[in-house]
Design an enzyme around this catalytic site. Structure first.
Site, PDB file in Angstrom:
ATOM      1  N   ARG A   1     -16.477  -3.550  -1.420  1.00 42.22           N
ATOM      2  CA  ARG A   1     -17.102  -4.678  -0.712  1.00 42.22           C
ATOM      3  C   ARG A   1     -17.095  -4.423   0.796  1.00 42.22           C
ATOM      4  NH1 ARG A   1     -16.115  -7.949   3.474  1.00 42.22           N
ATOM      5  NH2 ARG A   1     -13.929  -8.054   2.858  1.00 42.22           N
ATOM      6  N   ASP A   2     -15.934  -4.496   1.408  1.00 40.99           N
ATOM      7  CA  ASP A   2     -15.876  -4.369   2.866  1.00 40.99           C
ATOM      8  C   ASP A   2     -16.341  -2.986   3.290  1.00 40.99           C
ATOM      9  OD1 ASP A   2     -15.364  -4.969   5.494  1.00 40.99           O
ATOM     10  OD2 ASP A   2     -13.271  -5.508   5.197  1.00 40.99           O
TER      11      ASP A   2
ATOM     12  N   HIS B   1      -5.036  -7.421   6.427  1.00 39.47           N
ATOM     13  CA  HIS B   1      -6.349  -6.789   6.262  1.00 39.47           C
ATOM     14  C   HIS B   1      -6.678  -6.138   7.604  1.00 39.47           C
ATOM     15  CE1 HIS B   1     -10.590  -6.872   4.612  1.00 39.47           C
ATOM     16  NE2 HIS B   1     -10.852  -6.794   5.900  1.00 39.47           N
TER      17      HIS B   1
ATOM     18  N   HIS C   1      -8.394  -3.446  10.036  1.00 39.15           N
ATOM     19  CA  HIS C   1      -9.378  -2.406  10.339  1.00 39.15           C
ATOM     20  C   HIS C   1      -8.712  -1.440  11.317  1.00 39.15           C
ATOM     21  CE1 HIS C   1     -13.056  -3.966   8.316  1.00 39.15           C
ATOM     22  NE2 HIS C   1     -12.290  -5.052   8.259  1.00 39.15           N
TER      23      HIS C   1
ATOM     24  N   CYS D   1     -17.498  -4.034   9.952  1.00 38.27           N
ATOM     25  CA  CYS D   1     -18.005  -5.390   9.771  1.00 38.27           C
ATOM     26  C   CYS D   1     -19.343  -5.488  10.493  1.00 38.27           C
ATOM     27  CB  CYS D   1     -17.032  -6.437  10.309  1.00 38.27           C
ATOM     28  SG  CYS D   1     -17.729  -8.101  10.171  1.00 38.27           S
TER      29      CYS D   1
ATOM     30  N   ASN E   1     -11.803  -0.317   7.225  1.00 35.34           N
ATOM     31  CA  ASN E   1     -10.421  -0.726   6.955  1.00 35.34           C
ATOM     32  C   ASN E   1      -9.526   0.507   6.990  1.00 35.34           C
ATOM     33  OD1 ASN E   1     -12.253  -2.558   5.073  1.00 35.34           O
ATOM     34  ND2 ASN E   1     -10.455  -3.714   5.672  1.00 35.34           N
TER      35      ASN E   1
HETATM   36  P1  HMG Z   1     -27.238 -19.949   6.212  1.00 35.19           P
HETATM   37  O1  HMG Z   1     -28.544 -19.353   6.623  1.00 35.19           O
HETATM   38  O2  HMG Z   1     -26.565 -20.852   7.167  1.00 35.19           O
HETATM   39  O3  HMG Z   1     -27.330 -20.636   4.780  1.00 35.19           O
HETATM   40  O4  HMG Z   1     -26.267 -18.739   5.865  1.00 35.19           O
HETATM   41  P2  HMG Z   1     -28.245 -21.773   4.246  1.00 35.19           P
HETATM   42  O5  HMG Z   1     -27.362 -22.546   3.327  1.00 35.19           O
HETATM   43  O6  HMG Z   1     -28.957 -22.486   5.353  1.00 35.19           O
HETATM   44  O7  HMG Z   1     -29.332 -20.981   3.368  1.00 35.19           O
HETATM   45  C1  HMG Z   1     -30.296 -20.131   3.956  1.00 35.19           C
HETATM   46  C2  HMG Z   1     -30.841 -19.206   2.874  1.00 35.19           C
HETATM   47  O8  HMG Z   1     -29.763 -18.403   2.382  1.00 35.19           O
HETATM   48  C3  HMG Z   1     -31.419 -19.957   1.667  1.00 35.19           C
HETATM   49  O9  HMG Z   1     -32.468 -19.154   1.123  1.00 35.19           O
HETATM   50  C4  HMG Z   1     -30.274 -19.940   0.682  1.00 35.19           C
HETATM   51  O10 HMG Z   1     -30.668 -20.032  -0.664  1.00 35.19           O
HETATM   52  C5  HMG Z   1     -29.680 -18.569   0.971  1.00 35.19           C
HETATM   53  P3  HMG Z   1     -34.013 -19.491   1.406  1.00 35.19           P
HETATM   54  O11 HMG Z   1     -34.175 -20.899   0.956  1.00 35.19           O
HETATM   55  O12 HMG Z   1     -34.180 -19.319   2.892  1.00 35.19           O
HETATM   56  O13 HMG Z   1     -34.725 -18.453   0.622  1.00 35.19           O
HETATM   57  N1  HMG Z   1     -28.255 -18.504   0.584  1.00 35.19           N
HETATM   58  C6  HMG Z   1     -27.762 -17.622  -0.282  1.00 35.19           C
HETATM   59  N2  HMG Z   1     -28.327 -16.627  -1.005  1.00 35.19           N
HETATM   60  C7  HMG Z   1     -27.529 -15.937  -1.814  1.00 35.19           C
HETATM   61  N3  HMG Z   1     -26.189 -16.163  -1.943  1.00 35.19           N
HETATM   62  C8  HMG Z   1     -25.595 -17.124  -1.216  1.00 35.19           C
HETATM   63  C9  HMG Z   1     -26.403 -17.911  -0.356  1.00 35.19           C
HETATM   64  N4  HMG Z   1     -26.126 -18.938   0.468  1.00 35.19           N
HETATM   65  C10 HMG Z   1     -27.276 -19.297   1.038  1.00 35.19           C
HETATM   66  N5  HMG Z   1     -24.285 -17.332  -1.323  1.00 35.19           N
HETATM   67  C11 HMG Z   1     -24.431 -17.715   4.733  1.00 35.19           C
HETATM   68  C12 HMG Z   1     -24.937 -18.943   5.463  1.00 35.19           C
HETATM   69  C13 HMG Z   1     -22.929 -17.810   4.674  1.00 35.19           C
HETATM   70  C14 HMG Z   1     -25.027 -17.677   3.342  1.00 35.19           C
HETATM   71  C15 HMG Z   1     -24.895 -16.475   5.521  1.00 35.19           C
HETATM   72  O14 HMG Z   1     -24.464 -16.636   6.832  1.00 35.19           O
HETATM   73  C16 HMG Z   1     -24.373 -15.199   4.956  1.00 35.19           C
HETATM   74  O15 HMG Z   1     -24.742 -14.750   3.871  1.00 35.19           O
HETATM   75  N6  HMG Z   1     -23.461 -14.523   5.690  1.00 35.19           N
HETATM   76  C17 HMG Z   1     -22.934 -13.261   5.219  1.00 35.19           C
HETATM   77  C18 HMG Z   1     -21.748 -12.950   5.973  1.00 35.19           C
HETATM   78  C19 HMG Z   1     -21.059 -11.730   5.429  1.00 35.19           C
HETATM   79  O16 HMG Z   1     -21.177 -11.356   4.264  1.00 35.19           O
HETATM   80  N7  HMG Z   1     -20.268 -11.066   6.339  1.00 35.19           N
HETATM   81  C20 HMG Z   1     -19.507  -9.956   5.959  1.00 35.19           C
HETATM   82  C21 HMG Z   1     -18.332 -10.363   5.114  1.00 35.19           C
HETATM   83  S1  HMG Z   1     -16.997 -11.104   6.022  1.00 35.19           S
HETATM   84  C22 HMG Z   1     -16.059  -9.770   6.569  1.00 35.19           C
HETATM   85  O17 HMG Z   1     -16.450  -8.641   6.393  1.00 35.19           O
HETATM   86  C23 HMG Z   1     -14.718 -10.048   7.175  1.00 35.19           C
HETATM   87  C24 HMG Z   1     -13.565  -9.757   6.202  1.00 35.19           C
HETATM   88  O18 HMG Z   1     -13.615  -8.412   5.744  1.00 35.19           O
HETATM   89  C25 HMG Z   1     -12.229 -10.021   6.904  1.00 35.19           C
HETATM   90  C26 HMG Z   1     -12.113  -9.281   8.253  1.00 35.19           C
HETATM   91  O19 HMG Z   1     -12.242  -8.055   8.293  1.00 35.19           O
HETATM   92  O20 HMG Z   1     -11.894 -10.003   9.235  1.00 35.19           O
HETATM   93  C27 HMG Z   1     -13.596 -10.656   4.984  1.00 35.19           C
HETATM   94 MG    MG Z   2     -12.878  -6.700   6.811  1.00 35.41          MG
END
Ligand code: HMG
Ligand code: MG
Length: 301
Positions: A18-19, A210, A212, A243, A252
Site C-alpha cells: 500500500r504505502d 510508522h 519514513h 507519500c 518507509n
Molecule cells: P473528496 O473529493 O473530498 O471526496 O475526497 P468527496 O466525498 O467529495 O467525493 C469526491 C469524489 O470522490 C466522488 O466521485 C466520490 O464518489 C469519490 P465523483 O462523484 O466525483 O465521481 N470518492 C471515492 N471513490 C472511491 N473510493 C472512495 C471515495 N471517496 C470519495 N473511498 C478523499 C476525499 C478522502 C476520498 C480523497 O481526498 C482521497 O481519496 N484521498 C486519498 C488520500 C490518500 O490515499 N493518501 C495517501 C494515503 S495516506 C498516507 O500515505 C499516510 C500514511 O502512510 C501515514 C504516514 O506516512 O503519515 C497512512
Molecule cells: Mg506512510
C-alpha cells in the site's frame, strides 16, 4: 547505567503493497502485486496492508486494490488490511474481503487538507460512520496520525497536537494508533520527546511506529520506540514508496533493515530474512528501481 530493556517479540506491519506502491511512478501489474503480497506472507509476515480504497483519481496506483484482495491466495493466520478514508472506502474494502481497515488522520491541518481534503475535526466526523459500520461488521480498525514529527507545510508539530488526535482516534474505537513520521524528519531526540508525552497518556500497547526514512533516522527512531515499550512497527519491503502529498518524503523504513536490527537485539519477528530479501529483489526488478534496504544491498541485492 541501567541496562536498556527491549521487548521479546515485535509484530511487523508490512505496508509495502500500500504505502510502498502508492507512490511508485512505475505502476506494478495486478498479478505482480498479488505475487508481492503472497511472497511477503511466505517470508513470515502476518499483517499485510494490501491496498487502499481511496478516490482512484487521487491515487491511481491503488485503483486495482479490489482485484488484488479478491485474487490473493489467503493464508489463515494473516491479516490483509486496507486503508479507508470514509464510508465509501469501507464499503469497497468489505466487498473486497479486507480483514481489517485503517482510517488516517493528521496532526497538521495543512496536511489533512492536502491528503484527504478536509480539516482534522472533519476527518474525525467522517470516520464515525466507518467505525459504526466496522463495529456492526465485527471489523477491527487501526488509526494513523500523519506528520507526528514534522509537516511538509507547517514544520514542527507539537506533541500535544499529536496526543489530541491520538485520543480522538482511540475514543472513536481504533484499537491502536500508528504514528506516522510522514516526511522522515524526526530524530531520536524528537521521537523521545513525543513518546515521553504519548506513552504515559495512552500506553505503549496502543501505539505503533510508522517511520519514513527520508533523513536516514528511521531505525534510530524505532530503537527509541522499542525502549518506550512499543512492539508494533510498520515497514515496507525494499523501503518502497513515499507519500504523494509530502514532497521529498522517501519510502518507509525497509522491512529487511528492521528485521535485521530486531534479530540483532534478540527480538522475535517470525520473519525469514533471506526470503524477505528475495521478495524485495523481485519487486525492485519489476519496478526497475534499486532497493532502499541497506541490508539487501549489503547482501548483494
Ligand atoms: P473528496 O473529493 O473530498 O471526496 O475526497 P468527496 O466525498 O467529495 O467525493 C469526491 C469524489 O470522490 C466522488 O466521485 C466520490 O464518489 C469519490 P465523483 O462523484 O466525483 O465521481 N470518492 C471515492 N471513490 C472511491 N473510493 C472512495 C471515495 N471517496 C470519495 N473511498 C478523499 C476525499 C478522502 C476520498 C480523497 O481526498 C482521497 O481519496 N484521498 C486519498 C488520500 C490518500 O490515499 N493518501 C495517501 C494515503 S495516506 C498516507 O500515505 C499516510 C500514511 O502512510 C501515514 C504516514 O506516512 O503519515 C497512512
Ligand atoms: Mg506512510
Amino acid at each position: 547505567m541501567n541496562a536498556v530493556r527491549y521487548p521479546k517479540e515485535v509484530s511487523l506491519v508490512e505496508v509495502g503493497p500500500r504505502d510502498g506502491l502508492q507512490n511508485e511512478s512505475t505502476p506494478l501489474q495486478t498479478d505482480d502485486k498479488i505475487a508481492l503480497v503472497e511472497g511477503l506472507v511466505e517470508a513470515g509476515l502476518r499483517y499485510i496492508e494490501t491496498g487502499s480504497f481511496v478516490n482512484p483519481r487521487w491515487i491511481p496506483q491503488m485503483a486495482d486494490s479490489s482485484d488484488v484482495f479478491h485474487r490473493i491466495a489467503r493464508a489463515p493466520s494473516v491479516t490483509y488490511a486496507a486503508l479507508t478514508p470514509n464510508l465509501k472506502g469501507f464499503e469497497r474494502a468489505m466487498a473486497a474481503g479486507a480483514s481489517e481497515v485503517a482510517v488516517f488522520a493528521a496532526a497538521s491541518e495543512s496536511f489533512s487538507q492536502r491528503n484527504i481534503n478536509c480539516s482534522i475535526s472533519e476527518s474525525i466526523e467522517r470516520f464515525r460512520p466507518v467505525m459504526d459500520a466496522a463495529d456492526t461488521a465485527g471489523i477491527a480498525v487501526r488509526g494513523y496520525v500523519s506528520c507526528v514529527l514534522g509537516c511538509p507545510y507547517e514544520g514542527d508539530i507539537k506533541p500535544a497536537a499529536v496526543l489530541a488526535v491520538c485520543q480522538d482516534l482511540l475514543a472513536l474505537g481504533c484499537y491502536e494508533v500508528s504514528l506516522g513520521d510522514t516526511i522522515g524528519t524526526g530524530t531520536p531526540g524528537s521521537m523521545d520527546a513525543l513518546l515521553n508525552t504519548l506513552v504515559p497518556a495512552l500506553g505503549a500497547h496502543k501505539l505503533a511506529l510508522h517511520c519514513h526514512n527520508s533523513y536516514g533516522q528511521a531505525l534510530a527512531n524505532i530503537l527509541i520506540g522499542l525502549q518506550h515499550g512499543i512492539t508494533r512497527i510498520d515497514s515496507s519491503v525494499a523501503g518502497l514508496g513515499g507519500c504523494p502529498y509530502a514532497t521529498g518524503a522517501s519510502g518507509n523504513v525497509a522491512s529487511e533493515d528492521v528485521v535485521y536490527m530486531l534479530q540483532g537485539l534478540g527480538i522475535e519477528t517470525g520473519v525469514d530474512l533471506d526470503a524477505l530479501i528475495a521478495v524485495g529483489e523481485s519487486v525492485c526488478k519489476k519496478l526497475g528501481r534499486d532497493s532502499q534496504s541497506a541490508v539487501a544491498k549489503a547482501r548483494g541485492g
